[in-house]
Design a protein around this motif. Structure first.
Motif, PDB file in Angstrom:
ATOM      1  N   ALA A  76       0.830  -1.205   0.000  1.00 53.67           N
ATOM      2  CA  ALA A  76       0.000   0.000   0.000  1.00 53.67           C
ATOM      3  C   ALA A  76       0.861   1.250   0.000  1.00 53.67           C
ATOM      4  N   LEU A  77       1.969   1.207   0.725  1.00 55.90           N
ATOM      5  CA  LEU A  77       2.854   2.373   0.785  1.00 55.90           C
ATOM      6  C   LEU A  77       3.432   2.689  -0.589  1.00 55.90           C
ATOM      7  N   PHE A  78       3.675   1.648  -1.365  1.00 52.16           N
ATOM      8  CA  PHE A  78       4.218   1.836  -2.709  1.00 52.16           C
ATOM      9  C   PHE A  78       3.175   2.429  -3.651  1.00 52.16           C
ATOM     10  N   GLU A  79       1.898   2.124  -3.407  1.00 49.91           N
ATOM     11  CA  GLU A  79       0.837   2.515  -4.333  1.00 49.91           C
ATOM     12  C   GLU A  79       0.091   3.793  -3.929  1.00 49.91           C
ATOM     13  N   THR A  80       0.112   4.157  -2.656  1.00 54.94           N
ATOM     14  CA  THR A  80      -0.790   5.191  -2.162  1.00 54.94           C
ATOM     15  C   THR A  80      -0.335   6.614  -2.470  1.00 54.94           C
ATOM     16  N   ASP A  81      -1.319   7.509  -2.513  1.00 48.34           N
ATOM     17  CA  ASP A  81      -1.034   8.942  -2.595  1.00 48.34           C
ATOM     18  C   ASP A  81      -1.095   9.596  -1.220  1.00 48.34           C
ATOM     19  N   GLU A  82      -1.427   8.818  -0.184  1.00 47.55           N
ATOM     20  CA  GLU A  82      -1.514   9.325   1.186  1.00 47.55           C
ATOM     21  C   GLU A  82      -0.636   8.465   2.101  1.00 47.55           C
ATOM     22  N   PRO A  83       0.669   8.600   1.985  1.00 51.51           N
ATOM     23  CA  PRO A  83       1.567   7.722   2.745  1.00 51.51           C
ATOM     24  C   PRO A  83       1.458   7.883   4.255  1.00 51.51           C
ATOM     25  N   SER A  84       0.987   9.029   4.736  1.00 54.58           N
ATOM     26  CA  SER A  84       0.914   9.220   6.186  1.00 54.58           C
ATOM     27  C   SER A  84      -0.015   8.198   6.831  1.00 54.58           C
ATOM     28  N   VAL A  85      -1.115   7.877   6.176  1.00 58.94           N
ATOM     29  CA  VAL A  85      -2.066   6.899   6.718  1.00 58.94           C
ATOM     30  C   VAL A  85      -1.419   5.521   6.809  1.00 58.94           C
TER      31      VAL A  85
END
Length: 218
Positions: A76-85
């Motif tokens: 998810a970290l690789f794909e997301t636009d909201e890494p903080s979550v």
């Protein structure tokens, strides 16, 4: 053949969307196993579905399956636009695994990206306190004063850090603010700190809380 492939892909997207929607409904209706099955289906169709990755990782975290949650969070970290979550949740997972240094790193990055994320701010400050890193905890809790001043639990956490550092006046200000926000039980616990035993203002606060609860104080 190309049209058939495109049609199949469209059907898969529709199925993934329907399963993800049903997973959320099942979760809200107290059916975590059914929700988890739907999330598995979504990710079998679309392994990069960030919402499903996060939801399944959250389910694994809640159930104490920390190791199972990590691969979904990494993806998810690789794909997301909201890494903080993602970083915030991964930090909590790493803390559950006892990997404290990595947890602190992820939580700190999450707070840096989104200082208004109160739950992660509290998690980071609490982990610092648990590791006897009082100055670091205090630095986290004063970074975004506006957000913290409206959160009773955070105020009491900051009060504990201030007491540890010997600043009883600042601690009392935060305790009073927390009481005004309804955090009376937590305030009683902090007011029982030996550092406040002989402080007149703390005694008055203790009496006020006792009177409000209908008890008797000393």
């Amino acid at each position: 053949m190309e049209l058939v492939g495109e049609a199949r892909a469209a059907l898969d997207r529709d199925l993934a969307g329907a399963c993800f929607a049903r997973a959320k409904v099942r979760g809200r209706n107290g059916d975590p196993e059914g929700a988890y099955e739907d999330l598995d289906t979504v990710l079998a169709i679309d392994p990069d579905h960030v919402g499903a990755l996060l939801a399944r990782a959250e389910a694994d975290f809640t159930a104490g399956r920390y190791e199972a949650a990590l691969p979904d969070l990494d993806r998810a970290l690789f794909e997301t636009d909201e890494p903080s979550v993602v970083l915030g949740l991964r930090g909590r997972v790493l803390r559950g695994l006892g990997r404290t240094a990595e947890a602190l790193e992820d939580l700190a990055r999450a707070v840096e990206l989104d200082p208004s994320a109160e739950e992660i701010v509290l998690e980071l400050a609490g982990l610092h306190l648990a590791e006897d890193r009082t100055l670091e905890a205090l630095a986290v809790l004063v970074r975004d004063t506006g957000s913290i001043d409206g959160h009773g639990e955070a105020l009491l956490m900051r009060a504990r850090a201030q007491l540890y550092l010997g600043d009883t006046a600042a601690a009392l200000v935060d305790i009073e603010r927390a009481v005004a926000l309804g955090e009376t039980e937590g305030a009683r616990t902090v007011l029982a700190d030996p550092a406040l035993a002989a402080v007149p203002e703390a005694r008055l606060l203790r009496h006020g809380l006792t009177d409000a609860s209908g008890g008797s104080g000393t």
